[in-house]
Scaffold this motif. Sequence first.
Motif, PDB file in Angstrom:
ATOM      1  N   LEU A  10       0.818  -1.207   0.000  1.00  0.00           N
ATOM      2  CA  LEU A  10       0.000   0.000   0.000  1.00  0.00           C
ATOM      3  C   LEU A  10       0.859   1.267   0.000  1.00  0.00           C
ATOM      4  O   LEU A  10       0.557   2.239  -0.693  1.00  0.00           O
ATOM      5  CB  LEU A  10      -0.948   0.013   1.200  1.00  0.00           C
ATOM      6  CG  LEU A  10      -2.087  -1.010   1.167  1.00  0.00           C
ATOM      7  CD1 LEU A  10      -2.806  -1.029   2.512  1.00  0.00           C
ATOM      8  CD2 LEU A  10      -3.052  -0.706   0.043  1.00  0.00           C
ATOM      9  N   GLU A  11       1.939   1.246   0.769  1.00  0.00           N
ATOM     10  CA  GLU A  11       2.853   2.396   0.800  1.00  0.00           C
ATOM     11  C   GLU A  11       3.520   2.592  -0.557  1.00  0.00           C
ATOM     12  O   GLU A  11       3.682   3.722  -1.019  1.00  0.00           O
ATOM     13  CB  GLU A  11       3.899   2.218   1.903  1.00  0.00           C
ATOM     14  CG  GLU A  11       3.325   2.403   3.303  1.00  0.00           C
ATOM     15  CD  GLU A  11       4.312   2.082   4.414  1.00  0.00           C
ATOM     16  OE1 GLU A  11       5.373   1.475   4.133  1.00  0.00           O
ATOM     17  OE2 GLU A  11       4.018   2.441   5.570  1.00  0.00           O
ATOM     18  N   ALA A  12       3.899   1.505  -1.226  1.00  0.00           N
ATOM     19  CA  ALA A  12       4.501   1.596  -2.556  1.00  0.00           C
ATOM     20  C   ALA A  12       3.490   2.151  -3.557  1.00  0.00           C
ATOM     21  O   ALA A  12       3.815   2.993  -4.400  1.00  0.00           O
ATOM     22  CB  ALA A  12       5.003   0.235  -3.008  1.00  0.00           C
ATOM     23  N   GLU A  13       2.241   1.682  -3.461  1.00  0.00           N
ATOM     24  CA  GLU A  13       1.181   2.169  -4.350  1.00  0.00           C
ATOM     25  C   GLU A  13       0.923   3.661  -4.100  1.00  0.00           C
ATOM     26  O   GLU A  13       0.766   4.443  -5.042  1.00  0.00           O
ATOM     27  CB  GLU A  13      -0.095   1.358  -4.116  1.00  0.00           C
ATOM     28  CG  GLU A  13      -1.189   1.650  -5.112  1.00  0.00           C
ATOM     29  CD  GLU A  13      -2.411   0.767  -4.887  1.00  0.00           C
ATOM     30  OE1 GLU A  13      -3.525   1.280  -5.143  1.00  0.00           O
ATOM     31  OE2 GLU A  13      -2.271  -0.404  -4.467  1.00  0.00           O
ATOM     32  N   LYS A  14       0.901   4.043  -2.813  1.00  0.00           N
ATOM     33  CA  LYS A  14       0.693   5.454  -2.466  1.00  0.00           C
ATOM     34  C   LYS A  14       1.827   6.304  -3.029  1.00  0.00           C
ATOM     35  O   LYS A  14       1.582   7.369  -3.612  1.00  0.00           O
ATOM     36  CB  LYS A  14       0.627   5.612  -0.945  1.00  0.00           C
ATOM     37  CG  LYS A  14       0.484   7.040  -0.489  1.00  0.00           C
ATOM     38  CD  LYS A  14       0.539   7.151   1.023  1.00  0.00           C
ATOM     39  CE  LYS A  14       0.548   8.611   1.432  1.00  0.00           C
ATOM     40  NZ  LYS A  14       1.022   8.812   2.789  1.00  0.00           N
ATOM     41  N   SER A  15       3.050   5.836  -2.865  1.00  0.00           N
ATOM     42  CA  SER A  15       4.216   6.565  -3.358  1.00  0.00           C
ATOM     43  C   SER A  15       4.144   6.727  -4.888  1.00  0.00           C
ATOM     44  O   SER A  15       4.417   7.805  -5.423  1.00  0.00           O
ATOM     45  CB  SER A  15       5.490   5.831  -2.957  1.00  0.00           C
ATOM     46  OG  SER A  15       6.609   6.475  -3.491  1.00  0.00           O
ATOM     47  N   GLU A  16       3.754   5.675  -5.578  1.00  0.00           N
ATOM     48  CA  GLU A  16       3.636   5.712  -7.043  1.00  0.00           C
ATOM     49  C   GLU A  16       2.540   6.700  -7.457  1.00  0.00           C
ATOM     50  O   GLU A  16       2.717   7.486  -8.398  1.00  0.00           O
ATOM     51  CB  GLU A  16       3.337   4.309  -7.581  1.00  0.00           C
ATOM     52  CG  GLU A  16       3.126   4.234  -9.074  1.00  0.00           C
ATOM     53  CD  GLU A  16       4.355   4.588  -9.893  1.00  0.00           C
ATOM     54  OE1 GLU A  16       4.188   4.900 -11.092  1.00  0.00           O
ATOM     55  OE2 GLU A  16       5.486   4.580  -9.361  1.00  0.00           O
ATOM     56  N   GLU A  18       1.468   9.284  -5.739  1.00  0.00           N
ATOM     57  CA  GLU A  18       1.935  10.641  -5.451  1.00  0.00           C
ATOM     58  C   GLU A  18       2.894  11.120  -6.536  1.00  0.00           C
ATOM     59  O   GLU A  18       2.851  12.291  -6.941  1.00  0.00           O
ATOM     60  CB  GLU A  18       2.604  10.689  -4.075  1.00  0.00           C
ATOM     61  CG  GLU A  18       1.616  10.604  -2.933  1.00  0.00           C
ATOM     62  CD  GLU A  18       2.283  10.472  -1.570  1.00  0.00           C
ATOM     63  OE1 GLU A  18       3.501  10.172  -1.501  1.00  0.00           O
ATOM     64  OE2 GLU A  18       1.573  10.670  -0.559  1.00  0.00           O
ATOM     65  N   ARG A  19       3.742  10.226  -7.019  1.00  0.00           N
ATOM     66  CA  ARG A  19       4.672  10.572  -8.101  1.00  0.00           C
ATOM     67  C   ARG A  19       3.899  10.926  -9.370  1.00  0.00           C
ATOM     68  O   ARG A  19       4.179  11.927 -10.031  1.00  0.00           O
ATOM     69  CB  ARG A  19       5.633   9.405  -8.376  1.00  0.00           C
ATOM     70  CG  ARG A  19       6.717   9.713  -9.406  1.00  0.00           C
ATOM     71  CD  ARG A  19       7.579   8.487  -9.728  1.00  0.00           C
ATOM     72  NE  ARG A  19       6.825   7.418 -10.366  1.00  0.00           N
ATOM     73  CZ  ARG A  19       6.458   7.413 -11.659  1.00  0.00           C
ATOM     74  NH1 ARG A  19       6.755   8.420 -12.431  1.00  0.00           N
ATOM     75  NH2 ARG A  19       5.778   6.400 -12.160  1.00  0.00           N
ATOM     76  N   LYS A  20       2.879  10.117  -9.709  1.00  0.00           N
ATOM     77  CA  LYS A  20       2.060  10.385 -10.891  1.00  0.00           C
ATOM     78  C   LYS A  20       1.313  11.708 -10.741  1.00  0.00           C
ATOM     79  O   LYS A  20       1.215  12.483 -11.693  1.00  0.00           O
ATOM     80  CB  LYS A  20       1.066   9.243 -11.122  1.00  0.00           C
ATOM     81  CG  LYS A  20       1.707   7.984 -11.656  1.00  0.00           C
ATOM     82  CD  LYS A  20       0.661   6.888 -11.858  1.00  0.00           C
ATOM     83  CE  LYS A  20       1.295   5.608 -12.355  1.00  0.00           C
ATOM     84  NZ  LYS A  20       0.294   4.531 -12.514  1.00  0.00           N
ATOM     85  N   LEU A  21       0.796  11.971  -9.539  1.00  0.00           N
ATOM     86  CA  LEU A  21       0.098  13.227  -9.282  1.00  0.00           C
ATOM     87  C   LEU A  21       1.040  14.413  -9.485  1.00  0.00           C
ATOM     88  O   LEU A  21       0.680  15.408 -10.120  1.00  0.00           O
ATOM     89  CB  LEU A  21      -0.472  13.245  -7.856  1.00  0.00           C
ATOM     90  CG  LEU A  21      -1.135  14.550  -7.414  1.00  0.00           C
ATOM     91  CD1 LEU A  21      -2.341  14.869  -8.284  1.00  0.00           C
ATOM     92  CD2 LEU A  21      -1.530  14.469  -5.957  1.00  0.00           C
ATOM     93  N   SER A  22       2.245  14.286  -8.966  1.00  0.00           N
ATOM     94  CA  SER A  22       3.230  15.357  -9.122  1.00  0.00           C
ATOM     95  C   SER A  22       3.540  15.600 -10.604  1.00  0.00           C
ATOM     96  O   SER A  22       3.640  16.749 -11.044  1.00  0.00           O
ATOM     97  CB  SER A  22       4.505  14.988  -8.365  1.00  0.00           C
ATOM     98  OG  SER A  22       5.490  15.971  -8.554  1.00  0.00           O
TER      99      SER A  22
END
Length: 105
Positions: A10-16, A18-22
């Motif tokens: 879940l943390e990896a998915e969240k990080s990914e 957030e990167r896409k959002l940025s």
Amino acid sequence: MAKQKTIPELEAEKSENERKLSQLQHKKQQIENRITYYEKGGRHKRAHHLITRGAAIESVAPLTKVLTETEFYAFAEKALAVPEVKGLLMEAVNEHNRAEQKERC
């Protein structure tokens, strides 16, 4: 039933995400900047056009430099209302149109 994700997944998915959002926010900012650039481009061209026309008038009729903006507009309205001046302007416009037509052919 769907398998539940672990906390690291879940943390990896969240990080990914957030990167896409940025990346998407950055792309949006680039597009907004491009829109602003093109909108300003038109204003800059118009400003340049007006400045060069005003400079041309001042170079041909230096006495206009002492007039206020209101006085200059009043003068320009009167000068352009004179039939001879209207005729000269119309001749210039017609000559311009003829030259433009020749270029198209």
